[in-house]
Design an enzyme around this catalytic site. Structure first.
Site, PDB file in Angstrom:
ATOM      1  N   ASP A 355       0.901  -1.308  -0.048  1.00  0.00           N
ATOM      2  CA  ASP A 355       0.167  -0.005  -0.005  1.00  0.00           C
ATOM      3  C   ASP A 355       0.765   1.259   0.114  1.00  0.00           C
ATOM      4  O   ASP A 355       1.962   1.006   0.097  1.00  0.00           O
ATOM      5  CB  ASP A 355      -0.888  -0.099   1.210  1.00  0.00           C
ATOM      6  CG  ASP A 355      -2.094   1.093   1.508  1.00  0.00           C
ATOM      7  OD1 ASP A 355      -2.365   1.520   0.214  1.00  0.00           O
ATOM      8  OD2 ASP A 355      -1.952   1.534   2.647  1.00  0.00           O
ATOM      9  N   ASP A 548      -1.795  -1.189   6.128  1.00  0.00           N
ATOM     10  CA  ASP A 548      -2.002  -0.629   7.412  1.00  0.00           C
ATOM     11  C   ASP A 548      -3.211  -0.370   7.917  1.00  0.00           C
ATOM     12  O   ASP A 548      -3.620  -0.053   9.113  1.00  0.00           O
ATOM     13  CB  ASP A 548      -0.941   0.491   7.640  1.00  0.00           C
ATOM     14  CG  ASP A 548      -1.668   1.924   6.938  1.00  0.00           C
ATOM     15  OD1 ASP A 548      -1.853   1.797   5.729  1.00  0.00           O
ATOM     16  OD2 ASP A 548      -1.465   2.874   7.474  1.00  0.00           O
ATOM     17  N   ASP A 552      -7.229  -2.338   3.855  1.00  0.00           N
ATOM     18  CA  ASP A 552      -6.274  -3.464   3.434  1.00  0.00           C
ATOM     19  C   ASP A 552      -6.498  -4.984   3.987  1.00  0.00           C
ATOM     20  O   ASP A 552      -5.902  -5.934   3.538  1.00  0.00           O
ATOM     21  CB  ASP A 552      -4.866  -3.048   3.885  1.00  0.00           C
ATOM     22  CG  ASP A 552      -4.304  -1.909   3.255  1.00  0.00           C
ATOM     23  OD1 ASP A 552      -4.716  -1.781   1.856  1.00  0.00           O
ATOM     24  OD2 ASP A 552      -3.836  -0.932   3.773  1.00  0.00           O
TER      25      ASP A 552
END
Length: 655
Positions: A355, A548, A552
């Protein structure tokens, strides 16, 4: 075969807690040393008696040391180390587990006595028992490194109630209570700092020993040590939900989750041990039908050697010990593996997907520009936006809420979150939409074309069905972002990909700056999931995903190894991930890979050592070239070498 902890090592000691027991972190150095020494007394007694017997037997003429005197002497030497093993073997049989290493050792040593090889019978049991003691000490040390985290559990909290300081157990403190933490004390519960600033040692949480400076309203975490001045904290979680309690729970569960190698060895031992017993019986009696001049005693002796050599101690103890060492080493480095199987899985990763926000960027946003196209002035426009963002936990919301909007605040009601798009709610009787372009267009709101050329993150606002303006937000890369990408490549991971919910233009800009292979932005959670699933379909591709946030979680679950960045962030991400980096440092992924590789290398070294030496000595024994003494080395000696090899993990450093 499950390795039972025999009570040999507990003679003269008090055993506290089981394999997964809790300790209170309160240690008495002197009593521990005395207790450990007492556990070796039976072995020391047997050793002295054995050496004395060998001297009387082989050096000089001692007529009194013959017949029953000699037998009784060696029986006395045997009993202190033999009785606990015989008892453990008998207990296992009563529980239906007939074939254990205790049975192998019992048969081998009693057989040696039966054919008059008394010193060898004592020696086999003595060295086996000493090996068990050393192995036990090594396991305790490896688990001790993991359970050292228990010392980070705060024992009491100083709560401010009715303007008085009251010392209570952290378990009894409620959310939103004020607590005081003096210099040198541990923060007992997660919360936010009420004092102007604080300097904290967060090593128990993050693995980083350098002081961490916090300012008013920053989050602080249980287990952190206050280094400077008295501070006050407002609690935000109960103790059972605090960061340190959660970490302890995950670490303890990790030691119970076995790797495929461990599970294979256990299954192998359950099949292997009974085969060894029946082969030994066959080696004793079958030669009678095929060998001229068959002598029962000689073939029984060979069978006893075979039993001793074949004991699977080195495998059964050294492999779990290797994984304990790996888990402990990782926790000391601020990395939590949720099980030994993930130590193995990290060694096979060849594709890293990450990410952007909060993973390689700091996720600490600041307002760069406010563009107001509404009928309100800028401050009133911002009050509408801030009212909505108060309902969000996204880092961008925090940046917006730092804007100084004089004249009070508005309150948002009936707020709903549209995953990957933004928020919809009511403020002052007006419908307000806050989010990205997809949210606007899907609700029929026309967006000015100028927004398409902006690279920065944009938060768009619509009020009562009309586009009202936008705010641009700036983020910055983490200090170790460039280092992390370089080290990931140096570690032999061939492909690095970035998938982000942020604008594609921003994602591409960050990707180019970091020299990432391929990037894609503007993705919803399900889009990220689809991309990762497509990657996994490619032959020989093992994917690790670093993220995080709550959005996700689906990808963390679907990837071969899910890695939650900033282990103190999203609870959902932490629960879903397989590996948790307790700091916000993406470079720690490389250390996780290196620890996994070191652990796997040591485990396979031990497997090779155990099988290699045993096969050699078995061949020598079958040819009559190996005695019981060589058999003792093949079993206990190899087990100790394997243990010493596994212990190396606890001293290794990974850069």
């Amino acid at each position: 075969m499950r390795k039972k902890k025999i009570n040999l090592r507990d003679i003269g000691t008090d055993k506290h807690g089981g394999e997964h027991g809790h300790e209170d972190g309160h240690h008495h150095g002197g009593s521990n040393i005395r207790s450990n020494f007492r556990s070796y007394i039976p072995a020391i007694f047997s050793f002295l008696a054995l050496v004395t017997g060998l001297v009387l037997d082989n050096f000089g003429n001692f007529p009194f040391f013959e017949g029953w005197t000699k037998v009784i002497w060696y029986v006395v030497a045997y009993l202190p180390v033999g009785v606990p093993v015989l008892q453990a073997g008998w207990d296992s049989i009563l529980k239906g587990n007939f074939f254990t290493e205790f049975l192998l050792m019992s048969l081998a040593t009693l057989g040696a006595f039966a054919i008059g090889e008394y010193p060898e019978g004592v020696a086999v049991m003595l060295f086996y028992s000493v090996g068990e003691l050393f192995q036990s000490a090594a396991v305790k040390r490896a688990k001790g490194n993991i359970k050292a985290l228990l010392d980070a559990r705060p024992k009491e909290a100083t709560v401010i109630r009715n303007d008085k300081l009251v010392s209570v157990s952290p378990e009894t403190v409620a959310i939103d209570e004020r607590i005081q933490v003096r210099v040198g004390e541990k923060i007992p519960l997660d919360g936010v700092l009420l004092s102007e600033k604080a300097s904290l040692n967060t090593a128990a949480i993050t693995g980083e020993s350098k002081p961490d400076t916090k300012v008013r309203n920053d989050k602080v975490f249980a287990g952190s040590i206050n280094l400077d001045g008295v501070i006050e904290v407002r609690t935000t979680k109960e103790f059972k939900d605090s960061s340190i309690a959660r970490i302890l729970d995950m670490v303890q569960k990790a030691t119970a989750r076995k790797s495929k190698t461990e599970l294979f060895i256990r299954k192998f031992a359950r099949i292997y041990t009974p085969i060894v017993v029946f082969l030994a019986i066959g080696l004793t009696f079958l030669p009678y039908f095929f060998v001229d001049g068959y002598i029962f005693r000689d073939w029984l002796y060979k069978a006893l050697i075979f039993l001793v050599i074949s004991c699977p101690c080195a495998l059964v103890i050294s492999i779990p010990l290797g994984y304990f060492g790996g888990l402990g080493a990782a926790s000391r480095n601020g990395i939590l593996f949720k099980g030994a199987s993930f130590l193995d899985a990290m060694t096979k990763i060849n594709t890293v997907v990450m990410d952007k926000t909060g993973t390689v960027t700091r996720g600490v946003f600041k307002i760069k520009e406010v563009v107001n196209k509404s009928a309100f002035d800028e401050k009133e426009f911002m009050r509408y936006l801030m009212a909505m963002e108060e309902q969000s936990t996204h880092p961008i919301a925090k940046a917006i809420l730092e804007y100084k909007a004089d004249g009070g605040y508005f309150e948002a009601t009936n707020v709903t979150e549209v995953a990957g798009k933004g928020l919809i709610g009511m403020v002052n009787g007006k419908q307000v939409l806050v989010g990205n372009k997809v949210l606007m267009t899907s609700n029929g709101i026309e967006v000015p074309p100028e927004t398409d050329t902006l690279v920065e993150s944009i938060v768009m606002v619509a009020i009562d069905g009309k586009f009202a303006g936008y705010v641009t937000i700036a983020d910055e890369l983490k200090e170790d972002a460039h280092q992390a990408i370089k080290e990931i490549r140096d570690a032999g991971i061939s492909k690095i990909i970035m998938l982000s919910g942020d604008k594609d233009s921003i994602t591409q800009k960050v990707s180019q700056e970091l020299n990432i292979d391929w990037a894609k932005g503007g993705l919803l959670p399900e889009d990220k999931l689809n991309e990762v699933e497509e990657l996994k379909k490619q032959p020989n591709t093992k994917v690790a995903f670093m993220g995080d946030g709550i959005n996700d979680a689906p990808v963390l679950a679907a990837s071969d190894v899910g890695i939650a960045m900033g282990g103190l962030g999203s609870d959902v991400a932490i629960e879903t991930a397989d590996v948790i980096i307790q700091t916000d440092q993406p470079s720690k992924i490389v250390r996780a890979v290196k620890i996994g590789r070191s652990t796997r290398r040591i485990v396979w070294q031990n497997i090779g050592l155990a099988f290699g030496v045993k096969v050699i000595v078995l061949i020598l024994g079958a040819g009559g070239l190996a005695t019981m003494w060589e058999a003792v080395f093949a079993d206990v000696g190899v087990a100790l070498l394997a243990v010493l090899n596994a212990v190396r993990l606890q001293r290794m450093k990974w850069k």
